[in-house]
Motif scaffolding. Structure first.
Motif, mmCIF file in Angstrom:
data_model
loop_
_atom_site.group_PDB
_atom_site.id
_atom_site.type_symbol
_atom_site.label_atom_id
_atom_site.label_comp_id
_atom_site.label_asym_id
_atom_site.label_seq_id
_atom_site.Cartn_x
_atom_site.Cartn_y
_atom_site.Cartn_z
ATOM 1 N N UNK A 14 -1.387 23.039 -21.060
ATOM 2 C CA UNK A 14 -2.371 23.474 -22.041
ATOM 3 C C UNK A 14 -1.641 23.991 -23.277
ATOM 4 N N UNK A 15 -1.198 23.056 -24.111
ATOM 5 C CA UNK A 15 -0.318 23.428 -25.212
ATOM 6 C C UNK A 15 -1.043 23.886 -26.475
ATOM 7 N N UNK A 16 -2.361 23.743 -26.484
ATOM 8 C CA UNK A 16 -3.168 24.201 -27.623
ATOM 9 C C UNK A 16 -2.537 23.836 -28.970
ATOM 10 N N UNK A 17 -2.338 22.546 -29.148
ATOM 11 C CA UNK A 17 -1.785 22.045 -30.419
ATOM 12 C C UNK A 17 -2.699 22.413 -31.573
ATOM 13 N N UNK A 18 -2.117 22.765 -32.691
ATOM 14 C CA UNK A 18 -2.895 22.821 -33.936
ATOM 15 C C UNK A 18 -1.952 22.595 -35.113
ATOM 16 N N UNK A 19 -2.456 22.116 -36.252
ATOM 17 C CA UNK A 19 -1.577 21.817 -37.384
ATOM 18 C C UNK A 19 -0.805 23.067 -37.804
ATOM 19 N N UNK A 20 0.509 22.899 -38.053
ATOM 20 C CA UNK A 20 1.327 24.051 -38.426
ATOM 21 C C UNK A 20 1.032 24.448 -39.869
ATOM 22 N N UNK A 21 0.496 25.661 -40.057
ATOM 23 C CA UNK A 21 0.149 26.073 -41.421
ATOM 24 C C UNK A 21 1.380 26.312 -42.308
ATOM 25 N N UNK A 22 2.574 26.396 -41.706
ATOM 26 C CA UNK A 22 3.785 26.616 -42.490
ATOM 27 C C UNK A 22 4.310 25.339 -43.143
ATOM 28 N N UNK A 23 3.772 24.211 -42.705
ATOM 29 C CA UNK A 23 4.295 22.935 -43.214
ATOM 30 C C UNK A 23 3.175 22.087 -43.787
ATOM 31 N N UNK A 24 3.438 21.504 -44.935
ATOM 32 C CA UNK A 24 2.450 20.651 -45.587
ATOM 33 C C UNK A 24 2.549 19.233 -45.035
ATOM 34 N N UNK A 25 1.524 18.428 -45.279
ATOM 35 C CA UNK A 25 1.599 17.035 -44.814
ATOM 36 C C UNK A 25 2.813 16.316 -45.433
ATOM 37 N N UNK A 73 -9.946 13.916 -43.139
ATOM 38 C CA UNK A 73 -9.614 15.120 -42.369
ATOM 39 C C UNK A 73 -8.558 15.947 -43.100
ATOM 40 N N UNK A 74 -8.712 17.245 -43.068
ATOM 41 C CA UNK A 74 -7.804 18.106 -43.808
ATOM 42 C C UNK A 74 -6.920 18.878 -42.828
ATOM 43 N N UNK A 75 -5.586 18.669 -42.949
ATOM 44 C CA UNK A 75 -4.680 19.378 -42.056
ATOM 45 C C UNK A 75 -4.201 20.659 -42.710
ATOM 46 N N UNK A 76 -4.395 20.774 -44.007
ATOM 47 C CA UNK A 76 -3.880 21.938 -44.720
ATOM 48 C C UNK A 76 -4.753 22.215 -45.942
ATOM 49 N N UNK A 77 -5.047 23.482 -46.186
ATOM 50 C CA UNK A 77 -5.936 23.786 -47.307
ATOM 51 C C UNK A 77 -5.302 23.544 -48.678
ATOM 52 N N UNK A 78 -3.963 23.476 -48.740
ATOM 53 C CA UNK A 78 -3.323 23.250 -50.034
ATOM 54 C C UNK A 78 -3.259 21.757 -50.326
ATOM 55 N N UNK A 79 -3.607 21.402 -51.539
ATOM 56 C CA UNK A 79 -3.606 19.996 -51.903
ATOM 57 C C UNK A 79 -2.213 19.612 -52.425
ATOM 58 N N UNK A 80 -1.196 19.764 -51.553
ATOM 59 C CA UNK A 80 0.175 19.459 -51.946
ATOM 60 C C UNK A 80 0.876 18.769 -50.787
ATOM 61 N N UNK A 81 2.020 18.179 -51.070
ATOM 62 C CA UNK A 81 2.760 17.531 -49.990
ATOM 63 C C UNK A 81 4.047 18.289 -49.702
ATOM 64 N N UNK A 82 4.591 18.036 -48.514
ATOM 65 C CA UNK A 82 5.772 18.764 -48.063
ATOM 66 C C UNK A 82 6.985 18.449 -48.935
#
Lengths: 95, 480
Positions: free
Chosen positions: B270-281, A51-60
């Motif tokens: 109804x918090x409509x969670x979604x991954x934050x695009x501003x932060x990477x994994x 599963x992909x949470x972010x389109x960039x292939x990088x880490x925080x």
């Protein structure tokens, strides 16, 4: 999946968006179309795909725990509609 | 036939992580600043800003995960929890949903001598919101965003607790643990450690859970117990009268000792969670984990066991002494410096010292009597320079006189114990001669009068006579 006018109104309310009554039908149609696309994608075989949470292939990147921001309250509050005793004032949220 | 009910409780505990700066910005987290002086552009959600994650917040979350033997996610993701409230300037809270940083751990609690394991479902990182003040702004609300962006670790338990007592035991244990780890100051008045309780009841033997109610923001151990007990009673009464529990959020009112419904907004959840695009994994490598592991202190359970083994303390003393790290450290310093028996040190730290601290409403870290001072005092008990009773007098002097030592006080006040048997004997002879009636009573078989003689002798010698010596000599004289 097809959305009703009620669904559209609810979504708009949750996002605090003001929408025109005459646009509701076309929103319902467009949003339903997007959901249909999701449903079609849901039918694909994704076993083995991470599963992909972010389109960039990088880490925080992490920052050091250091205070770097000075007080700029005066600046920020200069553009606020109403302030008092250093607080931002807003319409009362609790009766 | 009346049904027997079983209570089911799960707790969500928000701990404020003790970092210098916020979770996503470089603004200070110090408590008590002037309103909005610690709310920077990121915390205000101004356009064009980006969050950057604080390394210390991640380290502290990992420390917690390691301490509860949990799974540390090699990859975790921040999500947006969307809702509108004025103290949440962005219109969403950055939190973690599907992939929290800590998953699946546990903690053992002790209730009535029995050990029970409580599952911890997950712990996730998130940012705190600001504060709303609703009074005295001519019909408006005042918003202070200093707290906005303060790092929180939300710790969610399994519904494993079966009584308010167990819930309090779990909360206390967790409170102790986060302070041991140094990841949270545990200050409940300042809101650093806050608890929400999920409570339901079901007939004993039933597998399915009953409908649960969430009680919000209970900020003391006492109130958690009271709020849960109140809520359980309300559920049982309602069900037994044919009513139905509504799933809702309630607030505990400590003044009235009751819970009441918060206005239930249908869409509130109804918090409509979604991954934050501003932060990477966030990726936690094995190296990072290993490095954090080296910073873990000795944990409360291990310390308690060590105190029992190393110092031969009973369970109760060991439990009290290890209830906080500073207290345990204080105790160990006293043992090392005084070279006295650990039992004597434990008795003084849990007894005289703790009582004095309680009375003055002070923490061990603010004790006017340092570990060195107490050690100096105990050494003089050990070598028979003073009796235990005189020691209490010296302790009071130490408490009131900064930089004093037991030796200087004993010297200045002439409190040194008299072990000179000649001096003691002379006093005993006087007392016996002056109390012929009591001597007759004693010799006639009334053993209780012995205490009277001891008291008289000690009084005459201002408490300075060695009590063992007095007993021995009195006994011999009276029997003669």
């Amino acid at each position: 999946m097809s959305l009703t006018a009620d669904d559209v109104n609810k979504i708009a309310h949750l996002a605090r968006l003001g929408i025109d009554k005459q646009d509701i039908d076309s929103y319902a149609k467009d949003l339903s179309g997007m959901l249909d696309l999701m449903t079609r994608m849901g039918g694909l075989d994704t076993a083995g795909v991470e599963p992909m949470a972010h389109p960039l292939d990088q880490v925080q990147r992490l920052r050091k725990d250091v205070v770097t921001e000075a007080d700029q309250r005066g600046h920020f509050q200069a553009i606020a509609p109403q302030v008092e005793d250093g607080l931002y004032l807003v319409p009362k949220v609790i009766e | 036939m009346s049904t027997t009910w079983e209570t089911v409780i799960g707790l969500e505990i928000h701990t404020q992580l003790s970092t210098q700066s916020k979770i996503f910005s470089g603004a200070s987290t110090a408590y008590g600043a002037e309103p909005n002086t610690q709310a920077c552009a990121v915390d205000l959600g101004l356009p064009g800003v980006l969050p950057v994650l604080n390394e210390a917040a991640v380290e502290k979350a990992v420390m917690f995960g390691l301490a509860i033997d949990a799974h540390i996610a090699p990859r975790s993701v921040f999500a947006r929890k969307n809702y509108f409230y004025p103290d949440l300037p962005k219109g969403y809270q950055i939190s973690q949903m599907d992939l929290p940083i800590v998953g699946n751990g546990h903690m053992d609690i002790e209730v009535d001598g029995e050990t029970k394991r409580i599952g911890i479902t997950r712990a996730h990182l998130e940012e705190d919101a600001g504060k709303s003040l609703h009074e005295s702004f001519h019909g408006m609300s005042g918003i202070d965003l200093n707290r906005a962006g303060t790092p929180l670790l939300e710790i969610v338990s399994e519904p494993d607790m079966r009584s308010a007592k167990e819930a309090v035991a779990y909360m206390r244990k967790l409170h102790e643990l986060v302070r041991y780890l140094g990841i949270c100051d545990g200050n409940m008045q300042e809101g650093s450690f806050r608890c929400d309780a999920n409570v339901s009841v079901r007939p004993v033997g039933q597998k399915e859970f009953g409908t649960r109610v969430e009680i919000k923001n209970i900020n003391s151990f006492k109130f958690v117990e009271k709020a849960i007990n109140h809520e359980v009673e309300r559920h049982i009464e309602l069900i037994e009268n044919g009513g139905k529990i509504v799933q809702e959020t309630r607030l505990y009112d400590a003044n009235k000792d009751e819970t009441r419904s918060m206005r239930s907004k249908e869409e509130a959840n109804d918090y409509r969670y979604f991954p934050d695009p501003d932060l990477l994994p966030v990726v936690i490598t094995e190296d990072f984990k290993a490095q954090v592991k080296t910073t873990l202190p000795e944990l409360p359970e291990a310390k308690k066991q060590r105190f029992k083994d190393q110092y031969q303390l009973d369970n109760e003393s060991a439990t009290i002494l290890t209830s906080s790290r500073p207290l345990a450290d204080y105790f160990e310093s006293v043992v090392v410096e005084s070279k006295c028996e650990a039992k004597l040190c434990a008795n003084w730290v849990t007894g005289e010292l703790s009582a004095a601290l309680n009375k003055a409403d002070l923490e061990i870290t603010d004790s006017p009597v340092t570990a060195s001072q107490l050690a100096g005092l105990l050494a003089r008990i050990s070598d028979d320079t003073i009796s235990g009773k005189i020691a209490k007098q010296v302790f009071e002097e130490l408490w009131q006189t900064p930089d004093s030592t037991a030796d200087s006080i004993i010297e200045a006040k002439g409190l040194k114990q008299i072990t000179d048997t000649g001096a003691i004997e002379a006093v005993i002879d006087q007392i016996i001669a002056a109390n012929g009636k009591q001597v007759e009573q004693y010799r006639g078989g009334n053993d209780k009068v012995f205490g009277f003689f001891v008291g008289q002798v000690m009084k005459a010698m201002q408490g300075k006579a060695n009590p063992a010596e007095v007993n021995k000599m009195l006994m011999a004289k009276l029997k003669a």
